[in-house]
Design a protein around this motif. Structure first.
Motif, PDB file in Angstrom:
ATOM      1  N   ALA A 238       2.964   6.232  -2.840  1.00 38.86           N
ATOM      2  CA  ALA A 238       2.752   6.690  -1.465  1.00 38.86           C
ATOM      3  C   ALA A 238       2.081   8.064  -1.444  1.00 38.86           C
ATOM      4  O   ALA A 238       1.168   8.309  -0.652  1.00 38.86           O
ATOM      5  N   ARG A 239       2.539   8.952  -2.309  1.00 40.03           N
ATOM      6  CA  ARG A 239       2.002  10.320  -2.302  1.00 40.03           C
ATOM      7  C   ARG A 239       0.533  10.341  -2.661  1.00 40.03           C
ATOM      8  O   ARG A 239      -0.215  11.227  -2.206  1.00 40.03           O
ATOM      9  N   ASN A 240       0.072   9.367  -3.450  1.00 34.08           N
ATOM     10  CA  ASN A 240      -1.319   9.355  -3.898  1.00 34.08           C
ATOM     11  C   ASN A 240      -2.216   8.440  -3.073  1.00 34.08           C
ATOM     12  O   ASN A 240      -3.343   8.151  -3.475  1.00 34.08           O
ATOM     13  N   LEU A 241      -1.731   7.982  -1.926  1.00 37.41           N
ATOM     14  CA  LEU A 241      -2.603   7.207  -1.050  1.00 37.41           C
ATOM     15  C   LEU A 241      -3.758   8.076  -0.552  1.00 37.41           C
ATOM     16  O   LEU A 241      -3.610   9.286  -0.382  1.00 37.41           O
ATOM     17  N   ARG A 242      -4.880   7.444  -0.284  1.00 35.45           N
ATOM     18  CA  ARG A 242      -6.022   8.186   0.244  1.00 35.45           C
ATOM     19  C   ARG A 242      -5.773   8.531   1.713  1.00 35.45           C
ATOM     20  O   ARG A 242      -5.053   7.803   2.420  1.00 35.45           O
ATOM     21  N   PRO A 243      -6.338   9.597   2.228  1.00 35.90           N
ATOM     22  CA  PRO A 243      -6.224   9.895   3.665  1.00 35.90           C
ATOM     23  C   PRO A 243      -6.765   8.732   4.497  1.00 35.90           C
ATOM     24  O   PRO A 243      -7.812   8.179   4.182  1.00 35.90           O
ATOM     25  N   GLY A 244      -6.013   8.357   5.513  1.00 37.13           N
ATOM     26  CA  GLY A 244      -6.414   7.245   6.346  1.00 37.13           C
ATOM     27  C   GLY A 244      -5.924   5.898   5.873  1.00 37.13           C
ATOM     28  O   GLY A 244      -6.140   4.888   6.548  1.00 37.13           O
ATOM     29  N   ALA A 245      -5.266   5.842   4.718  1.00 38.25           N
ATOM     30  CA  ALA A 245      -4.723   4.571   4.227  1.00 38.25           C
ATOM     31  C   ALA A 245      -3.591   4.108   5.142  1.00 38.25           C
ATOM     32  O   ALA A 245      -3.020   4.887   5.914  1.00 38.25           O
ATOM     33  N   MET A 261       6.325  10.774   2.301  1.00 37.58           N
ATOM     34  CA  MET A 261       5.238  10.837   1.319  1.00 37.58           C
ATOM     35  C   MET A 261       3.925  10.350   1.929  1.00 37.58           C
ATOM     36  O   MET A 261       2.851  10.891   1.657  1.00 37.58           O
ATOM     37  N   GLY A 262       3.993   9.320   2.777  1.00 43.06           N
ATOM     38  CA  GLY A 262       2.782   8.835   3.424  1.00 43.06           C
ATOM     39  C   GLY A 262       2.180   9.866   4.359  1.00 43.06           C
ATOM     40  O   GLY A 262       0.954  10.037   4.430  1.00 43.06           O
ATOM     41  N   ILE A 263       3.044  10.575   5.083  1.00 42.81           N
ATOM     42  CA  ILE A 263       2.571  11.635   5.983  1.00 42.81           C
ATOM     43  C   ILE A 263       1.869  12.731   5.187  1.00 42.81           C
ATOM     44  O   ILE A 263       0.776  13.193   5.549  1.00 42.81           O
ATOM     45  N   LEU A 264       2.479  13.135   4.078  1.00 45.04           N
ATOM     46  CA  LEU A 264       1.870  14.185   3.258  1.00 45.04           C
ATOM     47  C   LEU A 264       0.527  13.737   2.684  1.00 45.04           C
ATOM     48  O   LEU A 264      -0.367  14.556   2.479  1.00 45.04           O
ATOM     49  N   ALA A 265       0.403  12.430   2.412  1.00 44.81           N
ATOM     50  CA  ALA A 265      -0.852  11.923   1.857  1.00 44.81           C
ATOM     51  C   ALA A 265      -1.941  11.795   2.909  1.00 44.81           C
ATOM     52  O   ALA A 265      -3.099  11.565   2.566  1.00 44.81           O
ATOM     53  N   GLY A 266      -1.584  11.935   4.183  1.00 45.92           N
ATOM     54  CA  GLY A 266      -2.558  11.765   5.240  1.00 45.92           C
ATOM     55  C   GLY A 266      -2.747  10.319   5.647  1.00 45.92           C
ATOM     56  O   GLY A 266      -3.767   9.946   6.227  1.00 45.92           O
TER      57      GLY A 266
END
Length: 430
Positions: A238-245, A261-266
Protein backbone atom coordinates in the motif's frame (compact mmCIF):
# COMPACT_ATOMS: atom_id res chain seq x y z
CA UNK A 1 -8.41 -18.68 14.78
CA UNK A 2 -8.67 -20.89 17.79
CA UNK A 3 -6.18 -23.71 18.33
CA UNK A 4 -7.32 -27.14 17.28
CA UNK A 5 -6.00 -28.58 20.51
CA UNK A 6 -4.49 -27.48 23.78
CA UNK A 7 -2.57 -30.69 24.26
CA UNK A 8 0.73 -29.23 23.05
CA UNK A 9 2.43 -25.82 23.17
CA UNK A 10 1.15 -23.50 20.46
CA UNK A 11 3.14 -22.49 17.42
CA UNK A 12 2.20 -19.91 14.83
CA UNK A 13 1.23 -21.22 11.41
CA UNK A 14 3.19 -20.46 8.25
CA UNK A 15 2.94 -16.71 8.27
CA UNK A 16 3.00 -15.05 4.88
CA UNK A 17 3.28 -16.14 1.29
CA UNK A 18 3.92 -13.84 -1.64
CA UNK A 19 2.83 -15.37 -4.92
CA UNK A 20 2.74 -14.04 -8.46
CA UNK A 21 -0.04 -15.40 -10.64
CA UNK A 22 1.33 -18.63 -12.02
CA UNK A 23 1.94 -19.47 -15.65
CA UNK A 24 2.97 -22.76 -17.15
CA UNK A 25 6.55 -21.59 -17.42
CA UNK A 26 8.45 -19.82 -14.67
CA UNK A 27 10.20 -17.80 -17.35
CA UNK A 28 6.85 -16.17 -18.15
CA UNK A 29 6.24 -14.88 -14.61
CA UNK A 30 7.60 -11.36 -15.24
CA UNK A 31 4.81 -10.78 -17.77
CA UNK A 32 2.16 -11.50 -15.16
CA UNK A 33 1.31 -8.99 -12.49
CA UNK A 34 -1.58 -10.43 -10.52
CA UNK A 35 -0.12 -10.77 -7.03
CA UNK A 36 -1.61 -12.74 -4.17
CA UNK A 37 -0.45 -12.48 -0.59
CA UNK A 38 -1.99 -14.79 1.94
CA UNK A 39 -1.38 -13.93 5.57
CA UNK A 40 -2.58 -17.06 7.31
CA UNK A 41 -3.55 -16.24 10.85
CA UNK A 42 -4.50 -19.49 12.46
CA UNK A 43 -2.85 -21.25 15.37
CA UNK A 44 -1.99 -24.90 15.14
CA UNK A 45 -0.54 -27.32 17.60
CA UNK A 46 3.18 -27.84 17.70
CA UNK A 47 3.65 -31.52 16.95
CA UNK A 48 6.49 -33.21 15.13
CA UNK A 49 3.96 -35.51 13.46
CA UNK A 50 0.45 -36.84 13.79
CA UNK A 51 1.73 -39.86 15.65
CA UNK A 52 -0.69 -40.95 18.32
CA UNK A 53 0.14 -39.93 21.85
CA UNK A 54 -2.08 -39.50 24.83
CA UNK A 55 -2.77 -35.95 26.06
CA UNK A 56 -0.53 -34.96 28.95
CA UNK A 57 -1.65 -34.45 32.49
CA UNK A 58 -3.59 -31.28 33.27
CA UNK A 59 -4.66 -30.69 29.66
CA UNK A 60 -7.81 -31.31 27.59
CA UNK A 61 -9.35 -34.76 26.98
CA UNK A 62 -8.25 -35.82 30.46
CA UNK A 63 -11.29 -37.77 31.58
CA UNK A 64 -10.58 -41.49 31.54
CA UNK A 65 -13.47 -42.01 29.13
CA UNK A 66 -11.76 -39.78 26.55
CA UNK A 67 -8.40 -41.45 27.10
CA UNK A 68 -9.92 -44.90 26.69
CA UNK A 69 -11.64 -43.78 23.48
CA UNK A 70 -8.37 -42.32 22.22
CA UNK A 71 -6.47 -45.57 22.69
CA UNK A 72 -9.11 -47.61 20.91
CA UNK A 73 -9.52 -45.23 17.98
CA UNK A 74 -5.76 -45.18 17.43
CA UNK A 75 -5.65 -48.97 17.51
CA UNK A 76 -8.48 -49.19 14.98
CA UNK A 77 -6.81 -46.62 12.70
CA UNK A 78 -3.88 -49.01 12.36
CA UNK A 79 -6.07 -51.97 11.29
CA UNK A 80 -8.03 -51.08 8.16
CA UNK A 81 -10.07 -54.28 8.33
CA UNK A 82 -12.03 -52.47 11.05
CA UNK A 83 -12.83 -49.58 8.72
CA UNK A 84 -15.64 -51.64 7.21
CA UNK A 85 -16.56 -54.04 10.01
CA UNK A 86 -17.15 -52.60 13.47
CA UNK A 87 -14.25 -53.00 15.87
CA UNK A 88 -15.36 -55.08 18.87
CA UNK A 89 -13.27 -52.83 21.10
CA UNK A 90 -15.19 -49.77 19.94
CA UNK A 91 -18.60 -51.39 19.88
CA UNK A 92 -18.93 -51.08 23.64
CA UNK A 93 -18.16 -47.35 23.37
CA UNK A 94 -21.45 -46.89 21.50
CA UNK A 95 -23.45 -47.78 24.59
CA UNK A 96 -26.29 -45.23 24.65
CA UNK A 97 -25.40 -43.79 28.05
CA UNK A 98 -21.69 -43.52 27.28
CA UNK A 99 -22.23 -42.03 23.81
CA UNK A 100 -24.60 -39.43 25.24
CA UNK A 101 -21.86 -38.53 27.74
CA UNK A 102 -19.41 -37.95 24.87
CA UNK A 103 -21.87 -35.67 23.10
CA UNK A 104 -22.74 -33.77 26.27
CA UNK A 105 -19.06 -33.17 27.11
CA UNK A 106 -17.69 -32.70 23.60
CA UNK A 107 -16.36 -29.20 24.34
CA UNK A 108 -13.82 -30.79 26.67
CA UNK A 109 -12.44 -32.77 23.74
CA UNK A 110 -13.88 -31.69 20.37
CA UNK A 111 -11.26 -33.64 18.45
CA UNK A 112 -12.24 -36.78 20.31
CA UNK A 113 -15.90 -36.53 19.36
CA UNK A 114 -14.96 -35.67 15.76
CA UNK A 115 -12.67 -38.70 15.48
CA UNK A 116 -15.30 -41.00 16.99
CA UNK A 117 -18.13 -39.77 14.75
CA UNK A 118 -15.98 -40.04 11.63
CA UNK A 119 -15.23 -43.66 12.48
CA UNK A 120 -18.92 -44.37 13.03
CA UNK A 121 -19.70 -42.84 9.62
CA UNK A 122 -17.33 -45.38 8.06
CA UNK A 123 -18.94 -48.48 9.56
CA UNK A 124 -22.57 -47.30 9.75
CA UNK A 125 -23.35 -46.64 6.11
CA UNK A 126 -27.08 -46.35 6.70
CA UNK A 127 -26.49 -43.41 9.08
CA UNK A 128 -23.56 -41.84 7.23
CA UNK A 129 -25.33 -38.64 6.19
CA UNK A 130 -26.47 -37.52 9.68
CA UNK A 131 -23.17 -38.63 11.20
CA UNK A 132 -21.18 -36.56 8.70
CA UNK A 133 -23.44 -33.60 9.44
CA UNK A 134 -22.66 -34.01 13.14
CA UNK A 135 -18.95 -34.31 12.33
CA UNK A 136 -19.10 -31.15 10.21
CA UNK A 137 -20.60 -29.22 13.12
CA UNK A 138 -17.88 -30.50 15.45
CA UNK A 139 -15.11 -29.72 12.93
CA UNK A 140 -16.28 -26.12 12.58
CA UNK A 141 -15.39 -25.64 16.25
CA UNK A 142 -11.76 -26.31 15.33
CA UNK A 143 -9.17 -24.81 12.99
CA UNK A 144 -9.78 -26.50 9.61
CA UNK A 145 -6.28 -25.79 8.27
CA UNK A 146 -4.76 -27.51 11.29
CA UNK A 147 -7.11 -30.45 10.75
CA UNK A 148 -6.12 -30.80 7.11
CA UNK A 149 -2.43 -30.41 7.93
CA UNK A 150 -2.49 -33.50 10.13
CA UNK A 151 -1.78 -31.46 13.25
CA UNK A 152 -3.75 -33.77 15.52
CA UNK A 153 -3.00 -36.99 17.37
CA UNK A 154 -6.59 -38.16 16.91
CA UNK A 155 -7.17 -40.24 13.75
CA UNK A 156 -9.68 -38.98 11.18
CA UNK A 157 -9.68 -42.03 8.86
CA UNK A 158 -9.25 -39.98 5.69
CA UNK A 159 -12.78 -38.57 6.06
CA UNK A 160 -12.10 -34.83 6.39
CA UNK A 161 -12.82 -34.21 2.71
CA UNK A 162 -16.37 -35.44 3.31
CA UNK A 163 -17.10 -32.60 5.72
CA UNK A 164 -18.64 -29.22 4.97
CA UNK A 165 -16.36 -26.92 6.91
CA UNK A 166 -17.22 -23.50 5.48
CA UNK A 167 -20.68 -22.01 5.81
CA UNK A 168 -21.56 -18.43 4.97
CA UNK A 169 -24.97 -16.87 5.31
CA UNK A 170 -26.49 -20.25 6.16
CA UNK A 171 -25.23 -21.85 2.93
CA UNK A 172 -22.27 -24.04 2.06
CA UNK A 173 -19.73 -21.72 0.43
CA UNK A 174 -19.32 -22.72 -3.21
CA UNK A 175 -16.06 -22.12 -5.09
CA UNK A 176 -15.64 -19.35 -7.61
CA UNK A 177 -17.14 -20.10 -11.01
CA UNK A 178 -14.03 -18.88 -12.80
CA UNK A 179 -10.31 -19.24 -12.21
CA UNK A 180 -9.24 -15.58 -12.11
CA UNK A 181 -5.84 -16.37 -10.61
CA UNK A 182 -4.67 -17.61 -14.01
CA UNK A 183 -5.78 -14.49 -15.87
CA UNK A 184 -3.37 -11.58 -16.33
CA UNK A 185 -4.66 -8.03 -15.93
CA UNK A 186 -5.16 -6.23 -19.20
CA UNK A 187 -2.29 -3.90 -18.35
CA UNK A 188 0.90 -5.23 -16.78
CA UNK A 189 4.25 -3.66 -15.97
CA UNK A 190 7.21 -5.03 -17.89
CA UNK A 191 8.52 -6.75 -14.78
CA UNK A 192 7.21 -7.73 -11.40
CA UNK A 193 7.43 -4.82 -8.96
CA UNK A 194 9.67 -5.29 -5.92
CA UNK A 195 6.65 -5.02 -3.62
CA UNK A 196 5.74 -8.57 -4.62
CA UNK A 197 8.57 -9.53 -2.31
CA UNK A 198 7.89 -7.29 0.70
CA UNK A 199 10.26 -9.08 3.07
CA UNK A 200 13.96 -8.36 3.16
CA UNK A 201 16.57 -11.10 2.96
CA UNK A 202 18.13 -12.75 5.97
CA UNK A 203 21.55 -11.43 7.11
CA UNK A 204 23.24 -14.17 5.08
CA UNK A 205 21.39 -13.03 1.96
CA UNK A 206 19.06 -16.01 1.85
CA UNK A 207 15.30 -15.93 1.39
CA UNK A 208 14.69 -19.62 1.93
CA UNK A 209 13.91 -19.32 5.65
CA UNK A 210 12.01 -16.39 7.04
CA UNK A 211 12.69 -17.52 10.60
CA UNK A 212 10.49 -15.67 13.07
CA UNK A 213 8.89 -13.50 10.41
CA UNK A 214 5.35 -12.55 11.35
CA UNK A 215 2.78 -11.80 8.67
CA UNK A 216 1.34 -8.66 10.23
CA UNK A 217 4.31 -7.50 12.27
CA UNK A 218 7.25 -7.44 9.90
CA UNK A 219 10.22 -9.60 10.81
CA UNK A 220 12.60 -10.15 13.67
CA UNK A 221 15.63 -7.87 13.77
CA UNK A 222 18.23 -8.80 16.34
CA UNK A 223 15.68 -10.72 18.37
CA UNK A 224 13.09 -7.92 18.41
CA UNK A 225 10.11 -7.78 16.09
CA UNK A 226 10.33 -4.76 13.82
CA UNK A 227 7.10 -2.77 13.96
CA UNK A 228 7.76 -0.23 11.22
CA UNK A 229 4.81 -1.56 9.25
CA UNK A 230 5.21 0.73 6.23
CA UNK A 231 8.64 -0.66 5.34
CA UNK A 232 8.82 -4.06 6.98
CA UNK A 233 5.54 -5.85 6.27
CA UNK A 234 2.98 -6.50 3.57
CA UNK A 235 1.84 -2.90 4.11
CA UNK A 236 4.68 -1.98 1.75
CA UNK A 237 2.28 -2.86 -1.03
CA UNK A 238 0.00 0.00 0.00
CA UNK A 239 2.75 2.45 0.93
CA UNK A 240 4.42 2.00 -2.47
CA UNK A 241 1.32 2.52 -4.59
CA UNK A 242 1.65 5.20 -7.24
CA UNK A 243 -0.21 8.50 -6.70
CA UNK A 244 -3.71 8.17 -8.05
CA UNK A 245 -3.80 4.38 -7.69
CA UNK A 246 -6.98 2.72 -6.40
CA UNK A 247 -6.85 0.72 -3.16
CA UNK A 248 -9.92 -1.20 -1.96
CA UNK A 249 -9.70 -1.73 1.81
CA UNK A 250 -12.34 -4.27 2.92
CA UNK A 251 -12.38 -4.47 6.69
CA UNK A 252 -11.01 -1.01 7.51
CA UNK A 253 -11.32 -1.30 11.32
CA UNK A 254 -9.87 2.01 12.59
CA UNK A 255 -8.17 2.98 9.33
CA UNK A 256 -4.67 3.21 10.78
CA UNK A 257 -3.01 0.56 8.61
CA UNK A 258 -4.05 -0.04 4.99
CA UNK A 259 -6.20 3.07 4.54
CA UNK A 260 -3.56 5.20 6.22
CA UNK A 261 -0.77 3.78 4.03
CA UNK A 262 -2.89 4.39 0.93
CA UNK A 263 -3.48 8.00 1.95
CA UNK A 264 0.25 8.55 2.46
CA UNK A 265 0.93 7.04 -0.97
CA UNK A 266 -1.47 9.49 -2.59
CA UNK A 267 -3.92 6.75 -3.59
CA UNK A 268 -7.70 6.84 -3.72
CA UNK A 269 -8.87 4.42 -1.03
CA UNK A 270 -12.33 2.86 -1.20
CA UNK A 271 -12.94 1.33 2.20
CA UNK A 272 -15.67 -0.95 3.54
CA UNK A 273 -16.39 -1.02 7.28
CA UNK A 274 -19.84 -2.24 8.38
CA UNK A 275 -19.64 -1.59 12.13
CA UNK A 276 -20.63 1.77 13.61
CA UNK A 277 -18.12 1.48 16.47
CA UNK A 278 -15.23 0.92 14.08
CA UNK A 279 -16.29 3.92 11.99
CA UNK A 280 -16.27 5.97 15.18
CA UNK A 281 -12.70 4.79 15.79
CA UNK A 282 -11.77 5.85 12.25
CA UNK A 283 -13.01 9.38 12.96
CA UNK A 284 -11.08 9.39 16.23
CA UNK A 285 -7.76 7.83 15.24
CA UNK A 286 -7.11 8.43 11.54
CA UNK A 287 -7.11 12.28 11.40
CA UNK A 288 -4.32 12.74 14.00
CA UNK A 289 -2.08 10.28 12.13
CA UNK A 290 -2.66 11.98 8.80
CA UNK A 291 -2.16 15.43 10.34
CA UNK A 292 1.14 14.34 11.88
CA UNK A 293 2.35 12.86 8.57
CA UNK A 294 1.12 15.29 5.93
CA UNK A 295 -0.17 18.27 7.92
CA UNK A 296 -3.88 18.03 7.15
CA UNK A 297 -6.92 16.57 8.86
CA UNK A 298 -9.50 16.00 6.12
CA UNK A 299 -8.31 12.75 4.55
CA UNK A 300 -11.36 10.50 4.84
CA UNK A 301 -15.09 10.56 4.16
CA UNK A 302 -17.67 8.17 5.65
CA UNK A 303 -20.43 7.12 3.21
CA UNK A 304 -23.44 5.44 4.80
CA UNK A 305 -25.19 2.54 3.05
CA UNK A 306 -28.68 1.66 4.23
CA UNK A 307 -28.94 -2.08 5.05
CA UNK A 308 -30.51 -3.81 2.07
CA UNK A 309 -29.38 -1.17 -0.43
CA UNK A 310 -26.38 -1.65 -2.76
CA UNK A 311 -24.62 1.74 -2.68
CA UNK A 312 -24.67 5.06 -0.80
CA UNK A 313 -27.62 7.34 -1.53
CA UNK A 314 -25.25 10.29 -1.99
CA UNK A 315 -23.99 10.26 -5.58
CA UNK A 316 -20.29 9.80 -6.21
CA UNK A 317 -20.24 13.01 -8.21
CA UNK A 318 -21.28 14.91 -5.07
CA UNK A 319 -18.80 13.09 -2.86
CA UNK A 320 -15.60 12.88 -4.89
CA UNK A 321 -13.25 15.80 -4.30
CA UNK A 322 -10.57 14.78 -6.76
CA UNK A 323 -8.20 14.64 -3.83
CA UNK A 324 -5.96 11.84 -5.01
CA UNK A 325 -5.48 12.42 -8.70
CA UNK A 326 -2.10 13.33 -10.07
CA UNK A 327 0.16 14.75 -7.36
CA UNK A 328 -2.70 15.48 -4.94
CA UNK A 329 -2.48 13.78 -1.54
CA UNK A 330 -4.62 10.71 -0.88
CA UNK A 331 -8.14 10.36 0.49
CA UNK A 332 -10.12 7.41 1.86
CA UNK A 333 -13.82 7.03 1.08
CA UNK A 334 -15.19 4.54 3.59
CA UNK A 335 -18.54 2.89 2.93
CA UNK A 336 -20.62 1.68 5.85
CA UNK A 337 -21.11 -1.86 4.56
CA UNK A 338 -19.54 -5.29 4.48
CA UNK A 339 -18.37 -6.90 1.25
CA UNK A 340 -20.02 -10.20 0.39
CA UNK A 341 -21.51 -12.28 -2.39
CA UNK A 342 -24.82 -10.40 -2.67
CA UNK A 343 -26.66 -7.27 -1.57
CA UNK A 344 -28.64 -7.74 1.64
CA UNK A 345 -29.24 -6.66 5.21
CA UNK A 346 -27.82 -8.91 7.89
CA UNK A 347 -27.04 -9.22 11.56
CA UNK A 348 -23.29 -9.16 12.16
CA UNK A 349 -21.73 -10.82 15.17
CA UNK A 350 -19.51 -8.40 17.04
CA UNK A 351 -17.60 -7.73 20.24
CA UNK A 352 -15.42 -4.81 21.27
CA UNK A 353 -12.33 -6.46 19.78
CA UNK A 354 -13.74 -8.82 17.16
CA UNK A 355 -16.45 -9.12 14.51
CA UNK A 356 -17.42 -11.66 11.87
CA UNK A 357 -20.13 -12.57 9.38
CA UNK A 358 -18.76 -16.09 8.95
CA UNK A 359 -20.57 -19.08 10.41
CA UNK A 360 -17.53 -21.21 11.18
CA UNK A 361 -17.76 -22.22 14.82
CA UNK A 362 -14.13 -21.44 15.56
CA UNK A 363 -14.71 -17.84 14.43
CA UNK A 364 -17.87 -17.08 16.39
CA UNK A 365 -15.99 -15.94 19.46
CA UNK A 366 -16.96 -16.08 23.13
CA UNK A 367 -20.55 -16.02 24.46
CA UNK A 368 -20.57 -12.26 25.10
CA UNK A 369 -20.80 -11.50 21.37
CA UNK A 370 -23.53 -9.08 20.25
CA UNK A 371 -25.23 -8.50 16.90
CA UNK A 372 -25.63 -5.36 14.81
CA UNK A 373 -27.82 -4.73 11.75
CA UNK A 374 -25.46 -3.91 8.88
CA UNK A 375 -25.47 -3.57 5.11
CA UNK A 376 -23.78 -6.01 2.75
CA UNK A 377 -22.93 -5.19 -0.85
CA UNK A 378 -20.63 -6.59 -3.52
CA UNK A 379 -17.55 -5.05 -5.06
CA UNK A 380 -18.88 -5.80 -8.54
CA UNK A 381 -22.06 -3.84 -7.70
CA UNK A 382 -20.22 -0.83 -6.27
CA UNK A 383 -17.78 -0.59 -9.17
CA UNK A 384 -20.43 -1.41 -11.76
CA UNK A 385 -23.14 1.04 -10.66
CA UNK A 386 -21.53 3.62 -8.37
CA UNK A 387 -17.86 4.03 -9.25
CA UNK A 388 -18.38 3.39 -12.92
CA UNK A 389 -15.20 5.17 -14.06
CA UNK A 390 -12.92 2.68 -12.28
CA UNK A 391 -10.89 0.62 -14.71
CA UNK A 392 -8.47 -1.23 -12.46
CA UNK A 393 -8.12 -1.91 -8.77
CA UNK A 394 -4.42 -1.64 -8.05
CA UNK A 395 -4.69 -3.35 -4.68
CA UNK A 396 -7.63 -5.29 -3.23
CA UNK A 397 -7.15 -6.02 0.47
CA UNK A 398 -9.56 -8.32 2.34
CA UNK A 399 -9.55 -8.72 6.12
CA UNK A 400 -13.05 -10.08 6.65
CA UNK A 401 -12.64 -12.69 9.41
CA UNK A 402 -13.61 -15.85 7.56
CA UNK A 403 -15.85 -14.35 4.88
CA UNK A 404 -13.15 -14.34 2.21
CA UNK A 405 -15.02 -16.58 -0.21
CA UNK A 406 -18.17 -14.48 0.04
CA UNK A 407 -16.25 -11.27 -0.70
CA UNK A 408 -14.38 -12.91 -3.60
CA UNK A 409 -17.59 -14.25 -5.11
CA UNK A 410 -18.98 -10.72 -5.01
CA UNK A 411 -15.93 -9.53 -6.99
CA UNK A 412 -15.82 -12.37 -9.47
CA UNK A 413 -16.54 -10.23 -12.52
CA UNK A 414 -13.75 -7.84 -11.56
CA UNK A 415 -11.33 -10.72 -10.98
CA UNK A 416 -12.26 -12.72 -14.07
CA UNK A 417 -11.76 -9.66 -16.27
CA UNK A 418 -8.24 -9.26 -14.94
CA UNK A 419 -8.95 -5.86 -13.37
CA UNK A 420 -7.20 -6.50 -10.03
CA UNK A 421 -3.43 -6.09 -9.97
CA UNK A 422 -2.80 -7.29 -6.41
CA UNK A 423 -4.96 -9.21 -3.96
CA UNK A 424 -3.99 -9.25 -0.29
CA UNK A 425 -6.08 -11.22 2.13
CA UNK A 426 -5.98 -12.45 5.67
CA UNK A 427 -6.84 -16.08 5.19
CA UNK A 428 -9.05 -17.92 7.67
CA UNK A 429 -8.75 -21.55 6.55
CA UNK A 430 -11.86 -23.45 5.55
Amino acid sequence: ALPISRTQPFATMPLAVSVAARNRSRSQWPSRCFGVILAATGIITCRASAAARRPGQGQVCQDERWLRLFDRLVEVSEHEEYWQDFSPALLEMTDAVLFEWYKANYKDCVEGLLSFVLYLSLVMEERRVPLLDLASKAARELNPLALRSGQSAWPFFGMLDKLQLVWQGGEHAAPLLTDPWMLPPRSCPARLPPTLRPFRKAPDGSTESLGSLAAAWGWADGGAVVQNFANNSVLRLARNLRPGALLVDAGVFDGTDWSYMGILAGATVIGFEPLAENRRLINERLPPLVHESVGRDAAHTILQIVPGEPVPRTSWRDVFKGSSRGSEPGHSYIMGAALGERVRSLKMTTRYDYSSIADQGYLTGPPDMETEDVAMTTLDTVLGTYLTSVGFVDLLKLDVEGYEMGALRGAERLLSEGRVRFLVLEFHPG
